[in-house]
Scaffold this active site. Structure first.
Site, PDB file in Angstrom:
ATOM      1  N   THR A   1      20.418 -77.717  22.031  1.00 25.90           N
ATOM      2  CA  THR A   1      20.047 -78.082  20.662  1.00 25.90           C
ATOM      3  C   THR A   1      21.242 -77.791  19.762  1.00 25.90           C
ATOM      4  OG1 THR A   1      19.255 -75.903  19.936  1.00 25.90           O
ATOM      5  CG2 THR A   1      17.713 -77.254  21.219  1.00 25.90           C
ATOM      6  N   CYS A   2      21.059 -77.949  18.450  1.00 21.44           N
ATOM      7  CA  CYS A   2      22.173 -77.670  17.546  1.00 21.44           C
ATOM      8  C   CYS A   2      22.494 -76.180  17.482  1.00 21.44           C
ATOM      9  CB  CYS A   2      21.877 -78.201  16.147  1.00 21.44           C
ATOM     10  SG  CYS A   2      20.363 -77.567  15.429  1.00 21.44           S
ATOM     11  N   ASN A   3      21.573 -75.342  17.931  1.00 26.01           N
ATOM     12  CA  ASN A   3      21.790 -73.896  17.854  1.00 26.01           C
ATOM     13  C   ASN A   3      21.979 -73.204  19.196  1.00 26.01           C
ATOM     14  OD1 ASN A   3      21.747 -73.518  15.055  1.00 26.01           O
ATOM     15  ND2 ASN A   3      19.522 -73.684  15.024  1.00 26.01           N
ATOM     16  N   ARG A   4      21.818 -73.945  20.289  1.00 28.89           N
ATOM     17  CA  ARG A   4      21.950 -73.304  21.595  1.00 28.89           C
ATOM     18  C   ARG A   4      22.303 -74.308  22.687  1.00 28.89           C
ATOM     19  NH1 ARG A   4      18.350 -69.777  21.932  1.00 28.89           N
ATOM     20  NH2 ARG A   4      17.522 -70.033  19.831  1.00 28.89           N
TER      21      ARG A   4
END
EC number: 1.2.1.70
Length: 411
Positions: A48-51
């Site tokens: 995802t955008c964070n992981r």
């Protein structure tokens, strides 16, 4: 079988690195195929955008963890990625995916989108046969527990997402969005969510562009007030809008600084993509206000204390779910040994039945009776050891006895 998760996330990894090790769909397929060929039994990738996290199940967990760590560096050609990689094994890995699924490990604590992303990661690996019994069960249980936790503790009573925070940031900087004009580039989940939020804000006009035109046609059916623009003409509309939201899955920049130099009005750009859609230096232009996913963290901090309190309460529930899964994993180890013992009994039965029938002429009925008696006698020999194995609770004891059985029977 052991479990591990190897990856990077927003906790200690800047966006400059995260966007370089974000998996596109084609990269995800190549990565899973490559690692399966290296002997890893099961794989699920959550990107995802964070992981960017790779969950693995393996009989040789330590060597395969090293394989994944090296893979990150080589596959993405990012030498410094090793500085940011985290590794969690077995119980810690299980706890991690439970927390991730419930939104308790998110930049925006309790956010709603991650659960859908975890579901999609599971669906993708199942569909392509990269995951099987263990990881499928782990992710299903994590998804189920996340729903219960969110419902019981009302963690997401007010829907929170990256898009929601971005809209709040816009309101903080612009004031009311009523009467403003916006353009959304990207008609995927994030773009659709942004559109839903903006529709409620009474904007004067909302333009939507997407590389695949059919996706935008579907949006028009749901939101007839939007105006569709040709993807290739996206720059032409930017002179006429106050807000630009980008949320594509493009592996490269779609908006460059040089193409924004002649913008006269104040333009607020919310780049929700990873890799980023908009060139970072575009924010240096005086009237361009550029925000990316890392900028949304600060505005979410106002909810942080309440949500952290809830996450502490949720910890007991998660610990309980994790313990249940670990008990299942322990029983799985015992089940495999029991299966091996039963198979050995079957092999011995077949061997001696073949020997006897060569020496004695038996009709089919007598042969069937003899086969049942032989197999029953052999299973009776291993019945008590099997029952004792099933009663073991301590993991060290389980591993010790399984090892002894494997050595004694040469499994």
């Amino acid at each position: 079988m052991n479990l591990a998760v190897i990856g990077i996330n927003y906790n200690n990894t800047p966006i400059d690195i995260r966007e370089k090790v974000s998996f596109s769909k084609s990269q995800k397929y190549k990565a899973c195929t490559y690692l399966i060929k290296k002997g890893i039994s099961e794989i699920i990738i959550v990107s995802t955008c964070n992981r960017s996290e790779i969950y693995i199940c393996s009989d040789e967990i330590d060597s395969h963890i090293n394989e994944v760590v090296n893979f990150y560096k080589i596959f993405f050609n990012v030498e410094s990625v090793n500085e940011y990689i985290f590794i969690k094994k077995d119980k810690e890995a299980v706890s991690h995916i439970y927390n991730v699924s419930a939104g308790l490990d998110s930049m925006i604590l309790g956010e709603d989108q991650i659960l859908g992303q975890v579901k999609e990661a599971l669906r993708y690996s199942m569909e392509n046969k990269f995951s099987r019994k263990v990881l499928n069960k782990l992710f299903r249980e994590a998804i189920t527990s996340a729903k219960k936790i969110k419902s019981e503790l009302k963690i997401s009573e007010t829907p929170i997402s990256m898009v929601y925070i971005a809209i709040k940031l816009l309101e903080k900087n612009i004031g009311t969005l009523k009467g403003k004009k916006a353009c959304i580039i990207g008609a995927g989940d994030m773009g659709r969510l942004a559109l839903k939020h903006l529709i409620n804000e009474e904007l004067e006009e909302i333009f939507v562009a997407n590389r695949t035109y059919n996706n935008v046609i579907d949006l028009l059916k749901e939101f007839p007030k939007i105006k569709l623009i040709d993807y290739e003409k996206k720059y032409e509309i930017l002179d006429n809008v106050d807000i630009l939201i980008t949320a594509t899955a493009a592996p490269h920049l779609i908006i460059k600084k040089e193409q924004l130099q002649n913008i006269k009005q104040e333009l607020y750009i919310m780049d929700l993509a990873l890799p980023r859609d908009v060139e970072k230096s575009a924010g240096d232009i005086e009237n361009i206000h550029l925000y990316d996913v890392d900028d949304f963290k600060n505005i979410s901090d106002s909810n942080k204390i309440k949500r952290e309190e809830l996450s502490l309460i949720a910890k007991d529930s998660i610990d309980s779910y994790v313990n249940e899964f670990n008990q299942w994993m322990k029983s799985l180890k015992v089940d495999n040994t029991i299966k091996d013992l039963n198979n050995r009994c079957r092999d011995i039965k077949d061997e001696y039945l073949g020997y006897i029938t060569k020496k004695i002429d038996l009709n089919e009925r007598d042969k069937e009776i003899l086969e049942k008696m032989l197999f029953g006698a052999l299973k009776k020999v291993v019945k008590e050891p099997i029952l004792n194995l099933k009663e073991l609770k301590d993991e060290d004891e389980i591993n010790k006895y399984i090892k002894s059985v494997n050595e004694l029977f040469k499994f």
